[in-house]
Scaffold this motif. Structure first.
Motif, short mmCIF file in Angstrom:
data_model
loop_
_atom_site.label_atom_id
_atom_site.label_comp_id
_atom_site.label_asym_id
_atom_site.label_seq_id
_atom_site.Cartn_x
_atom_site.Cartn_y
_atom_site.Cartn_z
N LEU A 111 0.83 -1.19 0.00
CA LEU A 111 0.00 0.00 0.00
C LEU A 111 0.88 1.25 0.00
O LEU A 111 2.05 1.20 0.39
CB LEU A 111 -0.90 0.01 1.24
N PRO A 112 0.31 2.40 -0.42
CA PRO A 112 1.06 3.65 -0.30
C PRO A 112 1.47 3.89 1.15
O PRO A 112 0.86 3.37 2.08
CB PRO A 112 0.06 4.71 -0.78
N SER A 113 2.49 4.70 1.34
CA SER A 113 2.98 4.99 2.70
C SER A 113 1.93 5.73 3.51
O SER A 113 0.96 6.28 2.95
CB SER A 113 4.24 5.85 2.62
N GLU A 114 2.09 5.74 4.83
CA GLU A 114 1.16 6.48 5.70
C GLU A 114 1.09 7.94 5.27
O GLU A 114 0.01 8.54 5.24
CB GLU A 114 1.62 6.39 7.16
N ARG A 115 2.24 8.53 4.97
CA ARG A 115 2.27 9.94 4.56
C ARG A 115 1.46 10.15 3.29
O ARG A 115 0.67 11.10 3.19
CB ARG A 115 3.71 10.38 4.35
N LYS A 116 1.66 9.26 2.30
CA LYS A 116 0.94 9.38 1.03
C LYS A 116 -0.56 9.20 1.22
O LYS A 116 -1.37 9.96 0.67
CB LYS A 116 1.48 8.35 0.04
N LEU A 117 -0.94 8.19 2.02
CA LEU A 117 -2.37 7.97 2.26
C LEU A 117 -2.99 9.16 3.00
O LEU A 117 -4.14 9.53 2.73
CB LEU A 117 -2.57 6.68 3.07
N ALA A 118 -2.24 9.74 3.93
CA ALA A 118 -2.74 10.91 4.65
C ALA A 118 -2.99 12.07 3.69
O ALA A 118 -3.99 12.79 3.80
CB ALA A 118 -1.75 11.33 5.73
N GLU A 119 -2.10 12.23 2.71
CA GLU A 119 -2.29 13.29 1.71
C GLU A 119 -3.49 12.98 0.82
O GLU A 119 -4.30 13.87 0.51
CB GLU A 119 -1.03 13.40 0.84
N ILE A 120 -3.63 11.73 0.43
CA ILE A 120 -4.72 11.33 -0.45
C ILE A 120 -6.08 11.56 0.21
O ILE A 120 -7.01 12.09 -0.40
CB ILE A 120 -4.56 9.86 -0.87
N PHE A 121 -6.19 11.15 1.48
CA PHE A 121 -7.46 11.26 2.19
C PHE A 121 -7.64 12.62 2.86
O PHE A 121 -8.71 12.90 3.40
CB PHE A 121 -7.57 10.16 3.25
N VAL B 20 -6.25 13.66 5.65
CA VAL B 20 -6.43 13.41 7.08
C VAL B 20 -5.06 13.33 7.73
O VAL B 20 -4.03 13.39 7.05
CB VAL B 20 -7.21 12.10 7.34
N SER B 21 -5.04 13.18 9.05
CA SER B 21 -3.76 13.06 9.75
C SER B 21 -3.18 11.66 9.56
O SER B 21 -3.90 10.70 9.25
CB SER B 21 -3.96 13.31 11.25
N ARG B 22 -1.88 11.53 9.77
CA ARG B 22 -1.24 10.22 9.69
C ARG B 22 -1.74 9.31 10.80
O ARG B 22 -1.76 8.09 10.65
CB ARG B 22 0.29 10.38 9.76
N HIS B 23 -2.15 9.91 11.92
CA HIS B 23 -2.70 9.10 13.02
C HIS B 23 -3.95 8.36 12.56
O HIS B 23 -4.14 7.17 12.85
CB HIS B 23 -3.02 9.97 14.22
N GLY B 24 -4.84 9.08 11.83
CA GLY B 24 -6.06 8.43 11.33
C GLY B 24 -5.74 7.30 10.37
O GLY B 24 -6.38 6.24 10.41
N VAL B 25 -4.75 7.50 9.53
CA VAL B 25 -4.32 6.45 8.60
C VAL B 25 -3.75 5.27 9.36
O VAL B 25 -4.05 4.10 9.06
CB VAL B 25 -3.27 7.00 7.61
N ARG B 26 -2.92 5.56 10.37
CA ARG B 26 -2.29 4.49 11.15
C ARG B 26 -3.34 3.63 11.83
O ARG B 26 -3.25 2.40 11.86
CB ARG B 26 -1.35 5.11 12.18
N GLU B 27 -4.37 4.26 12.41
CA GLU B 27 -5.45 3.51 13.07
C GLU B 27 -6.22 2.67 12.06
O GLU B 27 -6.62 1.54 12.36
CB GLU B 27 -6.40 4.48 13.79
#
Length: 241
Positions: A41-51, A53-60
């Motif tokens: 999957l894309p990195s946490e940072r990339k997913l946070a940018e895509i959505f 949202v914060s990286r915390h939300g992606v991590r959860e």
């Protein structure tokens, strides 16, 4: 169209908690094959940018998907979609746990009553040799997890060694029988890297209290350790209702 572009079009989180919305959207993308088995999957940072949202939300969200068995993490390498055969391979264990889940919760209730007191007694009587053996078993659990295994056998052995440290043979026999019962359920408790690392961290705190000959802290750490496992099992039961 690439999976990333499709994610951009996904709806923004509104009434639901952020990570629950991300879980649903990623789950849909994975099941539709936008992220095929074995793909990172894309990195946490990339997913946070895509959505947005914060990286915390992606991590959860990634943690929840890992609990569901759809993805797994490789330390330092990212998060990958599980292969179909790996997901299917989890089904017999999950089915067995479903059949015995109520009993498992009852066993956890018993553990929550007796094992904190056992840890407190062990803090008084455990020997340096037994502490060294506990450290060896914990290191073994860490090594197994680092190699991609769940460390379940070492996890059970850790609790049995604490019971042996009480100098009470009846307590040791009781804990041994209890952990023989829950051995299969550990496949559920330790089914993802987050839970495995949590187990190691809490075992480390328990061991530190034993090394410090601190009965009250040993009791507290053991209680919190088992209470968390109980919360996981209860959460699973609630989701089925």
């Amino acid at each position: 169209m690439s999976p990333t572009k499709k994610i951009v079009k996904a709806q923004n989180p509104k009434q639901r908690r952020v990570h629950e919305s991300i879980v649903k959207q990623l789950h849909d993308l994975i099941t539709r094959g936008e992220f095929p088995p074995g793909k990172r999957l894309p990195s946490e940072r990339k997913l946070a940018e895509i959505f947005a949202v914060s990286r915390h939300g992606v991590r959860e969200a990634l943690r929840k998907l890992e609990e569901q068995g759809l993805v797994f993490s490789r330390q330092g390498d990212g998060t990958y979609v599980r292969k179909i055969e790996e997901v299917q391979g989890r089904k017999p264990v999950a089915a067995a746990l479903d059949r015995n889940k109520c009993r498992y919760v009852e066993v956890l209730e018993l553990r929550k009553v007796i094992e904190p007191q056992i840890a407190a007694l062990a803090a008084r009587y455990i020997t340096e040799e037994e502490l060294a053996e506990l450290r060896r078993v914990l290191d073994e659990q860490i090594d197994e997890i680092a190699q991609g295994r769940n460390g379940a056998e070492a996890d059970c052995e850790f609790h049995k060694l604490i019971a042996a440290g009480t100098r009470n043979s009846v307590m040791l026999e009781m804990v041994t029988r209890i952990h023989d019962i829950v051995a299969q359920s550990l496949e559920f408790t330790l089914e993802n890297s987050h839970r495995r690392h949590w187990a190691v961290e809490t075992h480390e705190r328990i061991l530190r209290a034993l090394e410090n000959k601190d009965p009250e802290t040993a009791r507290k750490e053991m209680y919190e350790h088992i209470a968390y496992v109980e919360s996981l099992a209860l959460s699973e039961l609630e989701e089925e209702e």
